[in-house]
Design a protein around this motif. Sequence first.
Motif: not given
Length: 399
Positions: A15, A88, A178, A182, A281
């Motif tokens: 990521r 997140n 994150v 996700s 995501d």
Amino acid sequence: MLCYQKDYPRPQFVRRDWINLNGAWDFDFDDDNKGEVKCWYEGFHTEKEICVPYTYETKKSKIHDEGVHHYVWYGRRFQAEKEKLSGNKLFLHFEGSDFLTKVWINGQLAGMHEGGYSRFSFDITNLVKDGENLVVVKAEDHMDPQQPRGKQRWVSENFGCWYVQTTGIWKTVWMEYVPDISLNSVKMTPNLQSGGLELEYTVDCPNPLDGRRLEVEAAVSFGGRFVIRTLTGIGKNPTKAFIDLEAAEADNPWGICTWTPAEPRLYDICFRTLYDGEVCDEVGAYFGMREIRIDGPNILLNGAPLYQRLILDQGYWEETHLTPPDEEALIEDIDKIHALGYNGLRKHQKIEDERFLYWCDVKGMLVWSEAPAAYVYSDRAVELFTREWLDIVKQNYNH
């Protein structure tokens, strides 16, 4: 390649939004094991400073004390951004810390982990505040031959191929934001017989679907050339899927591009998690189409006999011990092994930095991955080994 970011510690699951916490940390020994009683997890005063991820035993740590200290403490400040925490989660990752590790955020216990060689992570979303935060780590290690030790000595002096012990943090510490919805994990298994890639998705989704769609899109490319895109509906964890590369590469004169040491051809793959059609995501990865199996006395790669020219690779450096001094040192070792005429290596008694496996994939180097050994056989030794080895296999499966 799509997934490559220099120094990124997890190159098979990339990521963009991550924070490297390596560097200067407060540090102290706790030989009497009084730190928890004295609430060091709320912050502790020390004049010592250590350079993470190098252990106190190494020169590059700036401590360079090869003596045995069973209890050590680390602390540092970091920033959390309130706007990024909306929608997140914030995860704190340790690529490796030997052996029992406890972690506190702002004086509150985030979690603990037993084992010296596997990655572990904590969701610290509810423990952080906007602005400056404090992370404190206590690592506990003993000269216990029941632990998976590898090349670490369990007596006071080096002997044979058993070297100075490794205590505490010895691999990268990092954080990432994150999305709440996700991709948690993906298992990729190339299947040359079926002509494609088998997938198993695990997706985190705290919201009830209520008729809305939860999907994962996989977009495959090769050398910048688009190959195929698939969309899989997620109903439960894990969800299985299949990418038919044979059909997708029907117009390619070479067909499916396979991976060999001589031609280490890799496909890029980008995963997007979608909730009711909206991308939540995005994760970058890659895979190689290859099959290894045994036929009588022969090991076959992609159905053809494979003659393995392997070197024993210690993965050990003078000033940093088990920790590679930098990514360039990993690349240099692989290039030198190739220059000597080898096509593979046996990584000796160690789980190497995952960036090493990445560069072996890219450069065409076969790897025999060897578990660090314990040196006393007991129920505890079996338990410690089995639990950690299962984690390690899962973490490195896609390489």
